[in-house]
Design an enzyme around this catalytic site. Structure first.
Site, PDB file in Angstrom:
ATOM      1  N   SER A  95       0.834  -1.199   0.000  1.00  0.00           N
ATOM      2  CA  SER A  95       0.000   0.000   0.000  1.00  0.00           C
ATOM      3  C   SER A  95       0.868   1.248   0.000  1.00  0.00           C
ATOM      4  CB  SER A  95      -0.859  -0.036   1.268  1.00  0.00           C
ATOM      5  OG  SER A  95      -1.398   1.227   1.552  1.00  0.00           O
ATOM      6  N   LYS A 116       2.110  -3.841   6.745  1.00  0.00           N
ATOM      7  CA  LYS A 116       2.524  -3.785   5.329  1.00  0.00           C
ATOM      8  C   LYS A 116       4.034  -3.561   5.231  1.00  0.00           C
ATOM      9  CE  LYS A 116      -1.363  -4.668   3.424  1.00  0.00           C
ATOM     10  NZ  LYS A 116      -1.579  -5.946   2.745  1.00  0.00           N
ATOM     11  N   TYR A 147      -1.964  -1.554  11.160  1.00  0.00           N
ATOM     12  CA  TYR A 147      -2.210  -2.032   9.795  1.00  0.00           C
ATOM     13  C   TYR A 147      -1.064  -1.608   8.875  1.00  0.00           C
ATOM     14  CZ  TYR A 147      -3.637  -1.691   4.979  1.00  0.00           C
ATOM     15  OH  TYR A 147      -3.630  -1.754   3.609  1.00  0.00           O
TER      16      TYR A 147
HETATM   17  N1  UFG Z   1     -13.357  10.144   3.700  1.00  0.00           N
HETATM   18  C1  UFG Z   1     -14.401  10.988   4.049  1.00  0.00           C
HETATM   19  N2  UFG Z   1     -15.543  10.434   4.533  1.00  0.00           N
HETATM   20  C2  UFG Z   1     -15.701   9.091   4.691  1.00  0.00           C
HETATM   21  C3  UFG Z   1     -14.628   8.232   4.314  1.00  0.00           C
HETATM   22  C4  UFG Z   1     -13.465   8.804   3.841  1.00  0.00           C
HETATM   23  O1  UFG Z   1     -14.300  12.209   3.942  1.00  0.00           O
HETATM   24  O2  UFG Z   1     -16.771   8.657   5.153  1.00  0.00           O
HETATM   25  C5  UFG Z   1     -12.120  10.728   3.162  1.00  0.00           C
HETATM   26  C6  UFG Z   1     -10.915  10.434   4.012  1.00  0.00           C
HETATM   27  O3  UFG Z   1     -10.786  11.394   5.040  1.00  0.00           O
HETATM   28  C7  UFG Z   1      -9.808  10.497   2.987  1.00  0.00           C
HETATM   29  C8  UFG Z   1     -10.470  10.003   1.697  1.00  0.00           C
HETATM   30  O4  UFG Z   1     -11.869  10.132   1.918  1.00  0.00           O
HETATM   31  O5  UFG Z   1      -9.428  11.815   2.799  1.00  0.00           O
HETATM   32  C9  UFG Z   1     -10.156   8.568   1.382  1.00  0.00           C
HETATM   33  O6  UFG Z   1     -10.429   7.785   2.535  1.00  0.00           O
HETATM   34  P1  UFG Z   1     -10.428   6.194   2.505  1.00  0.00           P
HETATM   35  O7  UFG Z   1     -10.751   5.731   3.897  1.00  0.00           O
HETATM   36  O8  UFG Z   1     -11.277   5.700   1.397  1.00  0.00           O
HETATM   37  O9  UFG Z   1      -8.954   5.850   2.106  1.00  0.00           O
HETATM   38  P2  UFG Z   1      -7.579   6.205   2.840  1.00  0.00           P
HETATM   39  O10 UFG Z   1      -6.764   6.943   1.834  1.00  0.00           O
HETATM   40  O11 UFG Z   1      -7.760   6.831   4.148  1.00  0.00           O
HETATM   41  O12 UFG Z   1      -7.064   4.757   3.150  1.00  0.00           O
HETATM   42  C10 UFG Z   1      -6.592   3.966   2.123  1.00  0.00           C
HETATM   43  C11 UFG Z   1      -6.825   2.482   2.439  1.00  0.00           C
HETATM   44  C12 UFG Z   1      -6.015   2.064   3.601  1.00  0.00           C
HETATM   45  C13 UFG Z   1      -4.580   2.488   3.456  1.00  0.00           C
HETATM   46  C14 UFG Z   1      -4.484   3.958   3.152  1.00  0.00           C
HETATM   47  C15 UFG Z   1      -3.075   4.369   2.847  1.00  0.00           C
HETATM   48  O13 UFG Z   1      -8.189   2.255   2.705  1.00  0.00           O
HETATM   49  O14 UFG Z   1      -6.074   0.655   3.661  1.00  0.00           O
HETATM   50  O15 UFG Z   1      -5.254   4.238   2.003  1.00  0.00           O
HETATM   51  O16 UFG Z   1      -2.972   5.733   2.678  1.00  0.00           O
HETATM   52  F1  UFG Z   1      -3.881   2.292   4.593  1.00  0.00           F
END
Ligand code: UFG
Length: 341
Positions: free
Chosen positions: A126, A157, A153
């Site tokens: 990741s 990785k 998590y």
């Molecule tokens: N977000 C919202 N509302 C929500 C969900 C997410 O505003 O209900 C925002 C988050 O704050 C973030 C973006 O949408 O800015 C993406 O969020 P995700 O949870 O979809 O993805 P992340 O980038 O946080 O996480 C992903 C993977 C993880 C990994 C991470 C590494 O899901 O497994 O990338 O950066 F660890």
């Protein structure tokens, strides 16, 4: 006939990869404990491909069972290891579960691979390993420094990457390709497989589609006071089928050419960063469906902005993400509608 062992093959990225492998002529054996996926995924795969992959319901961390299973399969030429727990928040609550599921399972897998003389491994990593890259490392390429993990998590990785590197150093027969995913979204264009989150989704896209479908009252956008053009976080959202195809390319590379290094690393992203607000706006535009949303405070541990420099994957693998974000968002919506049928 060459067979690929796909751990976690009924999961989100796993199932899309199984489809692409089978459509490229590989046989597949899926090992999955169904802890975060559904057996019906196999029906979806069969409908798309026209044949069913072999399937064993077991935990990769169960070494005796893995040994027993692999004794029956002498045609495995490579392993793609997806099986892992992946919820950042849960990993903070239950670190031991994450170290068991994500670390122990890889150690076991490498042991049985060695016993069976299987020398090719593609590993699901990741972009989390880069943390928040500094300004000069955005877009982030594979030479950017690995940063201390922000969650158990993320740490699993990093540890997994180190285990693979150390084992490849010790055992010169092992080849590995480590794929660092950015944010996979969307679903197969057939809408027969897609993301199936358990309970309340953590990730942005399933929350968006469930809100659009009326299953959730409103989407919370976590923060609009970041140092980005519209104040919301930026990610590199990659179509899951594009991502799946990169695994087929990686497997073929290991089978056909000698790797430059016995462990190779590739960023899999589009090269384009989009904000949360841009995603919501584009989703509404392409689907014509409103997503009720509200801005709330920042989510702990979120990275402000990260997107990929995918040139190494483009040049060395000859792979490129081709789907537009519009078609990807539409595919996510079609899958949600299929689920709600
Ligand atoms: N977000 C919202 N509302 C929500 C969900 C997410 O505003 O209900 C925002 C988050 O704050 C973030 C973006 O949408 O800015 C993406 O969020 P995700 O949870 O979809 O993805 P992340 O980038 O946080 O996480 C992903 C993977 C993880 C990994 C991470 C590494 O899901 O497994 O990338 O950066 F660890």
């Amino acid at each position: 006939m060459a067979r690929i062992l796909v751990t976690g093959g009924t999961g989100y990225i796993g199932s899309h990869t199984v489809v692409e492998l089978m459509q490229s002529g590989f046989e597949v054996l899926i090992v999955d404990n169904l802890s975060n996926s559904n057996i019906q995924v196999l029906d979806g795969i069969e409908k798309i491909v026209g044949r069913r992959p072999d399937f064993a319901q077991l935990d990769v961390a169960d070494l005796p069972k893995m040994r027993e299973l692999l004794e029956k399969y002498t045609d495995i030429v490579a392993v793609i290891h997806f099986a892992a727990s992946k919820a950042v928040g849960e990993s903070v609550e239950k670190p031991l579960l994450y170290y068991r599921n994500n670390v122990l399972s890889l150690v076991n897998l490498l042991e049985v691979m060695k016993e069976r003389g299987i020398t090719n491994l593609v590993f699901s990593s990741s972009c989390t390993v880069y943390g928040q890259p500094s300004k000069e490392h955005l877009p982030v390429d594979e030479t950017a420094p690995i940063q201390p993990a922000l969650s158990p998590y993320g740490n699993t990785k990093q540890i997994n990457e180190e285990i693979i590197r150390d084992e490849a150093h010790a055992d010169s027969s092992l080849n590995a390709i480590i794929l660092r995913y950015f944010n996979p979204i969307g679903a197969h264009p057939s809408a027969l497989i897609g993301e199936l989150p358990n309970g309340v989704p953590n990730n942005l896209l399933p929350f968006v589609t469930q809100t659009a479908a009326g299953l959730r009252k409103e989407l919370k956008i976590f923060g609009n006071d970041y140092n980005t053009p519209d104040g919301s976080c930026i990610r590199d959202y990659i179509n899951v089928v594009d991502l799946a195809k990169a695994h087929v390319v990686a497997v073929n590379r290991m089978l056909k050419v000698e790797l430059r290094d016995r462990v190779e690393y590739f960023n899999l992203g589009t090269g384009r960063g989009l904000s949360v607000i841009e995603i919501v706006d584009t989703f509404e535009k392409v689907t014509g469906v409103k997503v009720p949303h509200t801005i709330v405070g920042r989510r702990e541990g979120d990275i402000e902005k990260v997107w990929a420099d995918p040139r190494k994957a483009n040049e060395v693998l000859g792979w490129k993400a081709t789907a537009t974000v519009e078609e990807t968002l539409l595919s996510a919506w079609n899958w949600q509608r299929h689920l709600s049928e």
